[in-house]
Enzyme design. Structure first.
Site, short mmCIF file in Angstrom:
data_model
loop_
_atom_site.label_atom_id
_atom_site.label_comp_id
_atom_site.label_asym_id
_atom_site.label_seq_id
_atom_site.Cartn_x
_atom_site.Cartn_y
_atom_site.Cartn_z
N ASP A 15 60.16 21.34 -15.76
CA ASP A 15 58.83 21.25 -15.04
C ASP A 15 58.61 19.89 -14.55
O ASP A 15 58.85 18.65 -15.13
CB ASP A 15 58.03 21.67 -16.03
CG ASP A 15 55.94 21.82 -15.24
OD1 ASP A 15 56.22 22.32 -14.33
OD2 ASP A 15 55.83 21.15 -16.00
N SER A 16 57.22 19.59 -13.82
CA SER A 16 56.93 18.36 -12.98
C SER A 16 56.43 17.59 -14.45
O SER A 16 56.14 16.83 -14.61
CB SER A 16 55.92 18.53 -11.66
OG SER A 16 54.66 19.40 -12.56
N TYR A 47 53.05 17.36 -9.59
CA TYR A 47 53.50 17.44 -8.19
C TYR A 47 52.74 18.50 -7.49
O TYR A 47 52.95 19.07 -6.11
CB TYR A 47 54.62 18.56 -8.05
CG TYR A 47 55.65 17.89 -9.12
CD1 TYR A 47 55.65 16.94 -9.23
CD2 TYR A 47 57.33 18.44 -8.65
CE1 TYR A 47 57.18 16.11 -9.83
CE2 TYR A 47 58.75 18.33 -8.97
CZ TYR A 47 58.59 17.31 -9.40
OH TYR A 47 60.12 16.15 -9.92
N CYS A 78 58.15 26.20 -12.86
CA CYS A 78 57.52 25.57 -12.49
C CYS A 78 57.36 25.66 -11.29
O CYS A 78 58.25 26.04 -10.26
CB CYS A 78 57.44 23.84 -12.22
SG CYS A 78 56.10 23.09 -11.04
N THR A 80 54.95 25.23 -8.81
CA THR A 80 55.06 24.08 -7.57
C THR A 80 56.90 23.58 -6.86
O THR A 80 57.16 24.64 -5.53
CB THR A 80 54.27 22.97 -7.83
OG1 THR A 80 53.54 22.92 -8.29
CG2 THR A 80 54.03 21.76 -6.52
N GLU A 163 46.50 18.04 -19.19
CA GLU A 163 47.40 16.88 -19.17
C GLU A 163 46.29 15.90 -20.22
O GLU A 163 47.30 14.84 -20.93
CB GLU A 163 47.13 16.58 -18.06
CG GLU A 163 48.52 16.66 -17.33
CD GLU A 163 50.20 16.86 -17.71
OE1 GLU A 163 50.61 15.86 -18.04
OE2 GLU A 163 51.32 17.92 -17.24
N CYS A 197 50.15 28.58 -12.56
CA CYS A 197 50.91 27.57 -12.82
C CYS A 197 50.94 27.54 -14.24
O CYS A 197 50.47 27.97 -14.84
CB CYS A 197 49.64 26.63 -12.37
SG CYS A 197 50.02 25.07 -13.09
N HIS A 199 50.62 24.88 -16.87
CA HIS A 199 50.30 24.71 -17.27
C HIS A 199 48.72 25.33 -17.65
O HIS A 199 48.03 25.84 -18.73
CB HIS A 199 48.81 23.25 -16.61
CG HIS A 199 49.82 22.15 -16.70
ND1 HIS A 199 51.16 21.98 -16.07
CD2 HIS A 199 50.03 21.05 -17.21
CE1 HIS A 199 51.52 20.81 -16.07
NE2 HIS A 199 51.06 20.32 -16.57
N1 DGL Z 1 53.31 23.02 -14.51
C1 DGL Z 1 52.88 22.93 -12.44
C2 DGL Z 1 53.08 24.38 -11.91
O1 DGL Z 1 53.20 25.27 -12.82
C3 DGL Z 1 51.84 22.11 -12.23
C4 DGL Z 1 52.33 20.99 -12.42
C5 DGL Z 1 52.02 19.70 -11.23
O2 DGL Z 1 51.31 20.02 -10.46
O3 DGL Z 1 52.89 19.56 -11.59
O4 DGL Z 1 53.26 23.87 -10.65
#
Ligand code: DGL
Length: 278
Positions: A15-16, A47, A78, A80, A163, A197, A199
């Protein structure tokens, strides 16, 4: 030892940042027998607002790193990265790097489930600006359910809230209501919403609090985990390449102590991370 045993490695989860831990947690519940190597590119997160080229470049670096550390199978936990890098990696990079290895994303399994949830065929998607702009959910849903209507809503403030450990604070109430309102304004017929997402499960309680009861909210962790169980059942040649041991290592490109303390919020357990450079 036969040749398949010698090349077995941990399942890579990328993941990012921290969000992928919400996916890893669910995967480990249903597949506790395997070893895992989690990599968070926290130093370069988020990201969500980065360009296609940059997300692809960073994600490919991460995949190469995980392959270099023995992973035969990597999950891009992730959205993204799944939206902006997965297809190119699968089609252009894997055949060159190693045609036997696999990289899987989170969008397709989520989309495969949405048909079971919606009755109206009007589906909402919350995601980062990058995921929503990529139209990846619209494209994948159109392949499986051409009659469905998809409404995307970018939520640029949700990842920073998570975060910064503000998921329970009043700022979260404000921004959760704001994006729910913006999504539901697009169609009164939306009855299923994808949390696109990794998060966002940390905001699930607040999202459910402000979402009308008639709308089903779909976090991805359990869906992706069930899909991986199915994938490994259908692909025994990959299953034997996934090392059994029940261990998990956590790697981050940022400070290890910082990662370890926030990872506990996502995992509900303390972990000890290691800092790496991609
Ligand atoms: N975890 C990323 C996602 O699922 C989002 C976090 C980011 O923007 O890096 O898209």
């Amino acid at each position: 030892m036969n040749s398949t045993t010698t090349i077995a490695g941990p399942i890579g989860v990328f993941d990012s940042g921290f969000g992928g831990l919400s996916i890893l947690r669910e995967i480990r519940k249903v597949l506790p027998q395997y070893d895992y190597l989690f990599l968070g590119d926290n130093a370069r997160a988020p990201y969500g607002s980065r360009s296609f080229d940059i997300v692809y470049e960073f994600t490919l670096q991460a995949v190469r790193y995980l392959f270099g550390h023995g992973c035969q199978l990597v999950i891009l936990a992730c959205n993204t990265a799944s939206a902006k890098a997965l297809r190119t990696i699968q089609q252009h990079d894997l055949p060159v790097i190693d045609p036997m290895r696999r990289v899987l994303g989170v969008i397709r399994p989520t989309v495969e489930k949405v048909g079971d949830i919606t009755h109206t065929g009007h589906v909402g998607v919350f995601g980062t600006p990058g995921t929503i702009q990529s139209q990846s959910y619209n494209i994948e849903i159109a392949k499986l359910h051409p009659s469905f209507k998809v409404y995307g809503q970018a939520c640029p403030m949700w990842v920073p809230l998570v975060e910064n450990q503000e998921s329970d604070g009043p700022g979260a109430d404000y921004f959760v209501q704001k994006y729910i309102h913006a999504l539901l304004e697009q169609s009164a017929q939306i009855d299923a919403v994808i949390l696109g997402c990794t998060h966002y499960p940390l905001l699930l309680d607040k999202i459910k609090q402000y979402m009308p009861a008639s709308v089903s909210v779909m976090p991805q962790g359990e869906i992706v985990a069930a899909s991986l169980v199915d994938y490994l059942r259908r692909h025994p040649e990959m299953e034997v390449r996934c090392r059994r041991g029940g261990q998990c290592r956590y790697l981050t490109t940022e400070d290890a102590d910082k990662f370890s303390s926030l990872a506990g919020v996502f995992l509900g357990e303390t972990v000890s991370a290691e800092k790496v450079t991609l």
